[in-house]
Scaffold this motif. Structure first.
Motif, PDB file in Angstrom:
ATOM      1  N   PHE A 172      -1.200  -3.585 -14.631  1.00  0.00           N
ATOM      2  CA  PHE A 172      -2.499  -2.942 -14.849  1.00  0.00           C
ATOM      3  C   PHE A 172      -2.554  -1.528 -14.283  1.00  0.00           C
ATOM      4  N   THR A 173      -1.944  -1.290 -13.121  1.00  0.00           N
ATOM      5  CA  THR A 173      -2.145  -0.023 -12.418  1.00  0.00           C
ATOM      6  C   THR A 173      -1.387   1.124 -13.078  1.00  0.00           C
ATOM      7  N   VAL A 174      -2.056   2.259 -13.198  1.00  0.00           N
ATOM      8  CA  VAL A 174      -1.464   3.483 -13.743  1.00  0.00           C
ATOM      9  C   VAL A 174      -2.030   4.674 -12.968  1.00  0.00           C
ATOM     10  N   PHE A 175      -1.448   5.847 -13.179  1.00  0.00           N
ATOM     11  CA  PHE A 175      -1.942   7.100 -12.599  1.00  0.00           C
ATOM     12  C   PHE A 175      -2.178   6.955 -11.090  1.00  0.00           C
ATOM     13  N   LEU A 176      -3.443   7.152 -10.660  1.00  0.00           N
ATOM     14  CA  LEU A 176      -3.751   7.104  -9.233  1.00  0.00           C
ATOM     15  C   LEU A 176      -3.747   5.688  -8.675  1.00  0.00           C
ATOM     16  N   GLY A 177      -3.660   4.686  -9.542  1.00  0.00           N
ATOM     17  CA  GLY A 177      -3.666   3.300  -9.070  1.00  0.00           C
ATOM     18  C   GLY A 177      -2.518   2.997  -8.135  1.00  0.00           C
ATOM     19  N   ASP A 178      -1.342   3.563  -8.421  1.00  0.00           N
ATOM     20  CA  ASP A 178      -0.189   3.332  -7.552  1.00  0.00           C
ATOM     21  C   ASP A 178      -0.345   4.044  -6.221  1.00  0.00           C
ATOM     22  N   VAL A 179      -1.109   5.134  -6.206  1.00  0.00           N
ATOM     23  CA  VAL A 179      -1.311   5.904  -4.974  1.00  0.00           C
ATOM     24  C   VAL A 179      -2.238   5.173  -4.016  1.00  0.00           C
ATOM     25  N   VAL A 180      -3.347   4.641  -4.547  1.00  0.00           N
ATOM     26  CA  VAL A 180      -4.364   4.030  -3.679  1.00  0.00           C
ATOM     27  C   VAL A 180      -4.071   2.571  -3.373  1.00  0.00           C
ATOM     28  N   ALA A 181      -3.024   1.999  -3.966  1.00  0.00           N
ATOM     29  CA  ALA A 181      -2.749   0.564  -3.785  1.00  0.00           C
ATOM     30  C   ALA A 181      -2.554   0.184  -2.321  1.00  0.00           C
ATOM     31  N   GLY A 182      -2.099   1.130  -1.489  1.00  0.00           N
ATOM     32  CA  GLY A 182      -1.871   0.810  -0.082  1.00  0.00           C
ATOM     33  C   GLY A 182      -3.015   1.182   0.846  1.00  0.00           C
ATOM     34  N   TRP A 183      -4.115   1.650   0.303  1.00  0.00           N
ATOM     35  CA  TRP A 183      -5.247   2.069   1.138  1.00  0.00           C
ATOM     36  C   TRP A 183      -6.144   0.863   1.443  1.00  0.00           C
TER      37      TRP A 183
END
Length: 473
Positions: free
Chosen positions: A207-218
């Motif tokens: 499902f995750t794309v674009f900024l999704g991979d960036v914020v996944a660890g927040w």
């Protein structure tokens, strides 16, 4: 007693009224979403809507005989025919965009949208359902009375600055029902109350794309996002209950959440449709300020302002009756879907299960992807989906393997239905053999699953779904 009744009617009408400028902006937003939807379907038209694709009309007739009987797109299995219907749909959407023969354009757009959705229901998600619902309610409303060719440039020709009636109630209820029913389902799962649901959602690599991979660890931010989104959903009836600036601010919060979905997750047109659905909720004060800043033509009613309860538009009695029945059906169907009302005997399962359960009661707890190693006549092995040399290892971006949300949805359905797996495999074979000298002899389908572990290692499990010899080799 009469004064109290008049006061209640006025308060209700004030909350159910939609500014004509909001209807005009809603028309433009709907048309743009329809055009985006068409543009996203065109590259996969051969795969999803022709007899050479993954769902030939023979398979559609077996799985959904009633759909095959009424879909215009199912009249022919040729790609040229699908492109003709897409062109007609785009023409109707452009007419809706500029407000030319607006009601006719809305009806034609709705009919063609329903037709293409029925041609392949296996690639639909909640955004597709919501889009056709919004188009349906829009067909009852005067979408072309402002900022439109139909308005003839006379922005003061309308006798009222807002519209209220069963159709406006139905449109606003449709928007609120999506959020409210989703809230009810989410509250049935502890994962949302713990604040872990959004963390799980952002671990879904398909499902995750674009900024999704960036914020996944927040983690702290995602916990707050989960609680904040759940709180908004629970309070969603306030979208209608509030008025003025408070309503505009509340609409802004929902819009911000959908904008966040758009840049982090592969959800198709759902975020865009949701943003379009929020437009009619914006109050007159918002449009006054927008007109002042953008120097847009000011809409000034020609008659003195009267209580909204006395300014119900003169809709045809037949249309009012249909809108009233559909409004009642909207409430009943969603009550059945939530289990709040017992379903009558013979109610279709689609009605029983309609509860707008996006990521509810909890998000999926595993990332998955389909592997399709294929054997060529030359002895090589390739990935039948991507065309690259086959690699059994975990892909770095699972969402890229699926391509888009429609392929992901079809792959998900194919996991469970052997008829769809056979159809998919033969379509992959035919696609390869049309364009390569070294023919494809057989395709094996495997399901790879990676269970989500928020704070630990994750392992991949593989399940063989079947091997299929290519009929077109």
């Amino acid at each position: 007693m009469t004064d109290r009744a008049d006061g209640l009617r006025f308060a209700l009408a004030r909350r159910l009224a939609i500014d004509r400028r909001a209807l005009a902006a809603f028309r433009v937003a709907l048309a743009l979403v329809v055009l985006v939807d068409i543009a996203r379907r065109v590259p996969d038209a051969g795969a999803f809507y022709t007899d050479a694709g993954v769902l030939p009309r023979s398979v559609l007739a077996t799985l959904y005989p009633s759909y095959a009987a009424v879909s215009l797109h199912a009249l022919s299995g040729g790609l040229w025919f699908q492109f003709c219907l897409f062109a007609l749909a785009a023409l109707a959407a452009v007419a809706l965009l500029v407000g030319y023969r607006t009601r006719l354009a809305a009806v034609v757009s709705l009919l063609l949208l329903v037709s293409v959705q029925l041609r392949n229901p296996l690639v639909l998600n909640s955004g597709d359902v919501l889009l056709r619902r919004l188009l349906f309610w829009g067909a009852f409303l005067p979408l072309g009375s402002h900022w439109a060719v139909d308005a003839g440039g006379d922005t003061g020709a309308d006798t009222t600055d807002s519209v209220v009636g069963f159709a406006t109630a139905g449109l606003l209820a449709q928007v609120v029902v999506v959020y409210a029913t989703n809230a009810v389902v989410k509250l049935r799962a502890d994962v949302w109350l713990r604040g872990d649901a959004v963390r799980y959602a952002f671990q879904l690599d398909h499902f995750t794309v674009f900024l999704g991979d960036v914020v996944a660890g927040w983690t702290p931010a995602l916990r707050l996002a989960a609680w904040g989104w759940l709180a908004l959903l629970v309070c969603s009836p306030l979208l209608v209950g509030l008025t003025g600036r408070a309503r505009a601010a509340f609409v802004g919060l929902f819009a911000a959440m959908h904008a966040g979905m758009l840049v982090t997750m592969q959800l198709g047109v759902f975020p865009l449709v949701s943003l379009a659905g929020l437009v009619p909720l914006l109050p007159g004060r918002f449009w006054d300020r927008l007109e002042a800043r953008a120097a847009l033509p000011r809409h000034v009613p020609e008659v003195p302002r009267t209580p909204l309860a006395e300014r119900v538009p003169a809709l045809a009695s037949g249309a009012r009756g249909v809108a009233a029945l559909c409004l009642a059906a909207l409430v009943v169907v969603n009550a059945i879907g939530l289990g709040l009302v017992a379903a009558p005997a013979g109610t279709p399962e689609q009605v029983r299960e309609r509860s707008w359960d996006m990521f509810a009661p909890s998000p999926p707890l595993a990332t998955w992807w389909l592997q399709a190693p294929a054997t060529l006549t030359s002895g090589e092995r390739v990935d039948a989906v991507t065309g690259a040399p086959f690699d059994a290892s975990r892909p770095p971006e699972v969402a890229a393997v699926h391509g888009n949300e429609r392929w992901r949805k079809f792959f998900a359905d194919a996991r469970r239905d052997p008829r769809l797996r056979e159809s998919l495999a033969q379509s992959l074979c035919a696609r390869w053999n049309r364009t390569h000298d070294s023919g494809m002899r057989a395709v094996a389908l495997w399901l790879a699953t990676e269970r989500t572990a928020l704070d630990g290692p994750e392992t991949v499990e593989r399940e063989r779904l079947g091997t299929y010899r290519c009929r077109s080799a």
